[in-house]
Design a protein around this motif. Sequence first.
Motif, PDB file in Angstrom:
ATOM      1  N   GLN A 203      -5.718 -73.473  -2.390  1.00  0.00           N
ATOM      2  CA  GLN A 203      -7.006 -73.409  -2.194  1.00  0.00           C
ATOM      3  C   GLN A 203      -7.496 -71.642  -2.630  1.00  0.00           C
ATOM      4  O   GLN A 203      -8.588 -71.864  -3.310  1.00  0.00           O
ATOM      5  N   ARG A 204      -6.880 -70.733  -2.724  1.00  0.00           N
ATOM      6  CA  ARG A 204      -6.555 -69.268  -3.659  1.00  0.00           C
ATOM      7  C   ARG A 204      -7.473 -69.892  -5.382  1.00  0.00           C
ATOM      8  O   ARG A 204      -8.327 -69.611  -5.514  1.00  0.00           O
ATOM      9  N   ARG A 205      -6.097 -70.863  -6.059  1.00  0.00           N
ATOM     10  CA  ARG A 205      -6.370 -70.586  -7.495  1.00  0.00           C
ATOM     11  C   ARG A 205      -8.152 -71.640  -7.612  1.00  0.00           C
ATOM     12  O   ARG A 205      -8.318 -71.143  -8.797  1.00  0.00           O
ATOM     13  N   ASP A 206      -8.132 -72.688  -6.256  1.00  0.00           N
ATOM     14  CA  ASP A 206      -9.612 -73.481  -6.786  1.00  0.00           C
ATOM     15  C   ASP A 206     -10.299 -72.864  -6.811  1.00  0.00           C
ATOM     16  O   ASP A 206     -11.655 -72.524  -7.425  1.00  0.00           O
ATOM     17  N   HIS A 210     -13.494 -71.246  -9.561  1.00  0.00           N
ATOM     18  CA  HIS A 210     -14.902 -72.256  -9.441  1.00  0.00           C
ATOM     19  C   HIS A 210     -15.691 -70.951  -9.211  1.00  0.00           C
ATOM     20  O   HIS A 210     -16.479 -70.534 -10.431  1.00  0.00           O
ATOM     21  N   LEU A 211     -15.768 -69.602  -8.674  1.00  0.00           N
ATOM     22  CA  LEU A 211     -16.414 -68.434  -9.054  1.00  0.00           C
ATOM     23  C   LEU A 211     -16.218 -67.906 -10.102  1.00  0.00           C
ATOM     24  O   LEU A 211     -17.181 -67.439 -10.685  1.00  0.00           O
ATOM     25  N   SER A 212     -14.474 -68.064 -11.274  1.00  0.00           N
ATOM     26  CA  SER A 212     -15.001 -67.456 -12.860  1.00  0.00           C
ATOM     27  C   SER A 212     -16.491 -68.037 -13.448  1.00  0.00           C
ATOM     28  O   SER A 212     -16.213 -67.013 -15.021  1.00  0.00           O
ATOM     29  N   GLU A 213     -16.376 -69.386 -12.790  1.00  0.00           N
ATOM     30  CA  GLU A 213     -17.114 -69.605 -14.438  1.00  0.00           C
ATOM     31  C   GLU A 213     -19.125 -68.923 -13.896  1.00  0.00           C
ATOM     32  O   GLU A 213     -19.785 -69.555 -15.436  1.00  0.00           O
ATOM     33  N   HIS A 214     -19.327 -68.161 -13.339  1.00  0.00           N
ATOM     34  CA  HIS A 214     -19.847 -67.770 -13.034  1.00  0.00           C
ATOM     35  C   HIS A 214     -20.520 -66.342 -12.598  1.00  0.00           C
ATOM     36  O   HIS A 214     -21.491 -65.358 -13.013  1.00  0.00           O
ATOM     37  N   ALA A 215     -18.911 -65.603 -12.696  1.00  0.00           N
ATOM     38  CA  ALA A 215     -19.212 -63.788 -12.481  1.00  0.00           C
ATOM     39  C   ALA A 215     -17.772 -63.391 -12.829  1.00  0.00           C
ATOM     40  O   ALA A 215     -16.130 -64.258 -12.515  1.00  0.00           O
ATOM     41  N   THR A 216     -17.481 -62.390 -12.690  1.00  0.00           N
ATOM     42  CA  THR A 216     -16.238 -61.130 -13.390  1.00  0.00           C
ATOM     43  C   THR A 216     -15.331 -61.535 -11.342  1.00  0.00           C
ATOM     44  O   THR A 216     -16.802 -61.099 -10.475  1.00  0.00           O
ATOM     45  N   VAL A 217     -14.188 -62.168 -11.124  1.00  0.00           N
ATOM     46  CA  VAL A 217     -14.038 -61.615  -9.602  1.00  0.00           C
ATOM     47  C   VAL A 217     -12.279 -61.132 -10.120  1.00  0.00           C
ATOM     48  O   VAL A 217     -11.694 -60.849 -10.820  1.00  0.00           O
ATOM     49  N   PHE A 218     -12.927 -59.892  -8.697  1.00  0.00           N
ATOM     50  CA  PHE A 218     -11.691 -58.691  -8.848  1.00  0.00           C
ATOM     51  C   PHE A 218     -11.100 -59.459  -7.299  1.00  0.00           C
ATOM     52  O   PHE A 218     -12.261 -59.895  -6.514  1.00  0.00           O
ATOM     53  N   VAL A 219     -10.091 -59.504  -6.761  1.00  0.00           N
ATOM     54  CA  VAL A 219      -8.565 -59.806  -6.325  1.00  0.00           C
ATOM     55  C   VAL A 219      -8.228 -58.532  -5.131  1.00  0.00           C
ATOM     56  O   VAL A 219      -7.716 -57.834  -5.872  1.00  0.00           O
ATOM     57  N   GLY A 224      -0.413 -57.588  -1.850  1.00  0.00           N
ATOM     58  CA  GLY A 224       0.186 -56.980  -3.033  1.00  0.00           C
ATOM     59  C   GLY A 224       1.466 -57.887  -4.217  1.00  0.00           C
ATOM     60  O   GLY A 224       1.324 -57.254  -4.555  1.00  0.00           O
ATOM     61  N   THR A 225       1.210 -58.894  -3.372  1.00  0.00           N
ATOM     62  CA  THR A 225       1.593 -59.975  -3.773  1.00  0.00           C
ATOM     63  C   THR A 225       1.376 -60.930  -4.719  1.00  0.00           C
ATOM     64  O   THR A 225       2.055 -61.409  -5.627  1.00  0.00           O
ATOM     65  N   MET A 226       0.114 -61.157  -5.172  1.00  0.00           N
ATOM     66  CA  MET A 226      -0.303 -61.801  -6.361  1.00  0.00           C
ATOM     67  C   MET A 226       0.317 -61.415  -7.670  1.00  0.00           C
ATOM     68  O   MET A 226       0.116 -60.409  -8.294  1.00  0.00           O
ATOM     69  N   ASP A 227       0.339 -63.379  -8.313  1.00  0.00           N
ATOM     70  CA  ASP A 227       0.070 -63.326  -9.873  1.00  0.00           C
ATOM     71  C   ASP A 227      -0.449 -63.278 -10.167  1.00  0.00           C
ATOM     72  O   ASP A 227      -0.813 -64.488 -10.483  1.00  0.00           O
ATOM     73  N   PHE A 228      -1.626 -62.473 -10.888  1.00  0.00           N
ATOM     74  CA  PHE A 228      -2.348 -62.793 -11.876  1.00  0.00           C
ATOM     75  C   PHE A 228      -2.681 -62.915 -13.469  1.00  0.00           C
ATOM     76  O   PHE A 228      -3.053 -63.267 -13.991  1.00  0.00           O
ATOM     77  N   ASN A 229      -1.026 -63.773 -13.479  1.00  0.00           N
ATOM     78  CA  ASN A 229      -0.874 -63.870 -15.713  1.00  0.00           C
ATOM     79  C   ASN A 229      -1.463 -65.091 -15.699  1.00  0.00           C
ATOM     80  O   ASN A 229      -2.245 -65.132 -16.489  1.00  0.00           O
ATOM     81  N   ALA A 233      -9.289 -64.371 -12.927  1.00  0.00           N
ATOM     82  CA  ALA A 233      -9.608 -63.201 -11.947  1.00  0.00           C
ATOM     83  C   ALA A 233      -8.572 -62.238 -12.299  1.00  0.00           C
ATOM     84  O   ALA A 233      -7.486 -62.363 -13.167  1.00  0.00           O
ATOM     85  N   ARG A 234      -9.117 -60.763 -11.619  1.00  0.00           N
ATOM     86  CA  ARG A 234      -8.987 -59.472 -12.573  1.00  0.00           C
ATOM     87  C   ARG A 234      -8.467 -58.955 -10.567  1.00  0.00           C
ATOM     88  O   ARG A 234      -9.019 -58.797  -9.556  1.00  0.00           O
ATOM     89  N   PRO A 235      -7.342 -58.001 -10.447  1.00  0.00           N
ATOM     90  CA  PRO A 235      -6.730 -57.312  -9.346  1.00  0.00           C
ATOM     91  C   PRO A 235      -7.946 -56.591  -9.418  1.00  0.00           C
ATOM     92  O   PRO A 235      -7.965 -55.487  -9.965  1.00  0.00           O
ATOM     93  N   TYR A 236      -7.912 -56.382  -8.060  1.00  0.00           N
ATOM     94  CA  TYR A 236      -9.004 -54.871  -7.488  1.00  0.00           C
ATOM     95  C   TYR A 236      -7.876 -53.553  -7.679  1.00  0.00           C
ATOM     96  O   TYR A 236      -7.092 -53.789  -7.132  1.00  0.00           O
ATOM     97  N   ASP A 237      -7.892 -52.775  -8.696  1.00  0.00           N
ATOM     98  CA  ASP A 237      -6.785 -51.527  -9.421  1.00  0.00           C
ATOM     99  C   ASP A 237      -8.246 -50.218  -8.822  1.00  0.00           C
ATOM    100  O   ASP A 237      -7.341 -49.528  -9.516  1.00  0.00           O
ATOM    101  N   LEU A 238      -8.791 -49.917  -8.260  1.00  0.00           N
ATOM    102  CA  LEU A 238      -9.446 -48.595  -8.127  1.00  0.00           C
ATOM    103  C   LEU A 238      -8.846 -48.173  -6.940  1.00  0.00           C
ATOM    104  O   LEU A 238      -8.535 -49.248  -6.600  1.00  0.00           O
ATOM    105  N   HIS A 239      -9.460 -46.702  -6.748  1.00  0.00           N
ATOM    106  CA  HIS A 239      -8.478 -46.450  -5.426  1.00  0.00           C
ATOM    107  C   HIS A 239      -9.471 -47.346  -3.842  1.00  0.00           C
ATOM    108  O   HIS A 239     -10.117 -47.097  -4.403  1.00  0.00           O
ATOM    109  N   PRO A 240      -8.309 -47.463  -3.087  1.00  0.00           N
ATOM    110  CA  PRO A 240      -9.004 -48.026  -1.772  1.00  0.00           C
ATOM    111  C   PRO A 240      -9.911 -47.539  -1.739  1.00  0.00           C
ATOM    112  O   PRO A 240     -10.683 -47.650  -0.802  1.00  0.00           O
TER     113      PRO A 240
END
Length: 367
Positions: A203-206, A210-219, A224-229, A233-240
């Motif tokens: 479900q995460r991948r799906d 779907h969202l990435s077809e219409h906007a930039t997606v940050f996760v 902290g274990t997701m592989d974005f390769n 989508a892009r990891p949210y990597d700003l300071h928390p």
Amino acid sequence: MRILVFANTPAHVHLYRHAVDRLDAAGHDVLVLTREYACTTDLLEFFGLPYRRYGTHETHAPSKPELARELGEQFGRIGWESRRFDPDVVFGRGPYAALAGTVTRTPTVLVLDDEPGDFNHTVSRPFADCILSPDVTRRDLGDDHYTFEGFKECAYLHPDVFEADRAIHEYLAIDPDGPYVLVRFNAMDALHDAGIEGFSQAQRRDLLEHLSEHATVFVSDESGTMDFNDLPARPYDLHPALIHDAMAGADLLVADTGTMVNEAGLLGTPALRFQGTDDHEYGEFAELERAGLAEQFDDYTAVRDRAVDLLTTDAAAGKRWQQRRAKYVGDLVNLTDLIVAVAEAGGELEGLESDVREALQPRTPVQ
């Protein structure tokens, strides 16, 4: 006064950070006891709050033996640090604050939300001198339970204390006019998450596809274990510490965790929560739904399709949410004011000024 505050999660840091600053500025001696968990200590460092660590909690669901060992070690450290600090009042929740108040014979104030009744509340309630929670709370926690009109997130997202950083698109390195979505995936490792499942891996991948077809997606992945390769989508990597600015600027937030849905709704950002297997009823979500500031779903396809709909066919959604926020949130209690007043009264509500006292009401059950 000497005021001890427990911040066991990033959300707790935000809950108390403005109060700690104000109490410190007023000349009180304040200490935050915390554990190494996710970005909790990163936030304490960022905001310059005085803290000591009492332990570590990994972002994976511990086994029962691991949890027992972890709690034993942490309780020992909490007892030692609490006696060393010798507070006049303790703020927190769960067995951590209860233990600190007990070993130091200190008034203990629990600031809670409407999570289901569980081990935390069962253990801590008998030791609390004062319990504060939103007026949408569905539980009755006894004679010392008082409610306020608002949410615990009002301590840091009330319009009186929060102003979004308008440069967030620049920080995220995206076009200033480009739509973006924040997606939050829960690690499901807290005590109250036991036995609950959110988005599955498929479900995460799906959802991201779907969202990435219409906007930039940050996760924002709590584990902290997701592989974005191979994910769109892009990891949210700003300071928390900037997450609320990112939420305020987003076109949409989708999550299987509660706090960030509450936060996005109070910021006027369209917020969708996937309940997964969590069948608990939460007063906060019901109230935000009533105010038109959040929506929740127990069916994955329904939440995915609603998210896509908000991005593609409901161009006025963002403006509509902002109008609802302006109408609703400004009338809620600024919880930081309340926490500061209760702290300076040593946890004794009888010592509060009359206007502050009027903001607290004896618990009235939600029907």
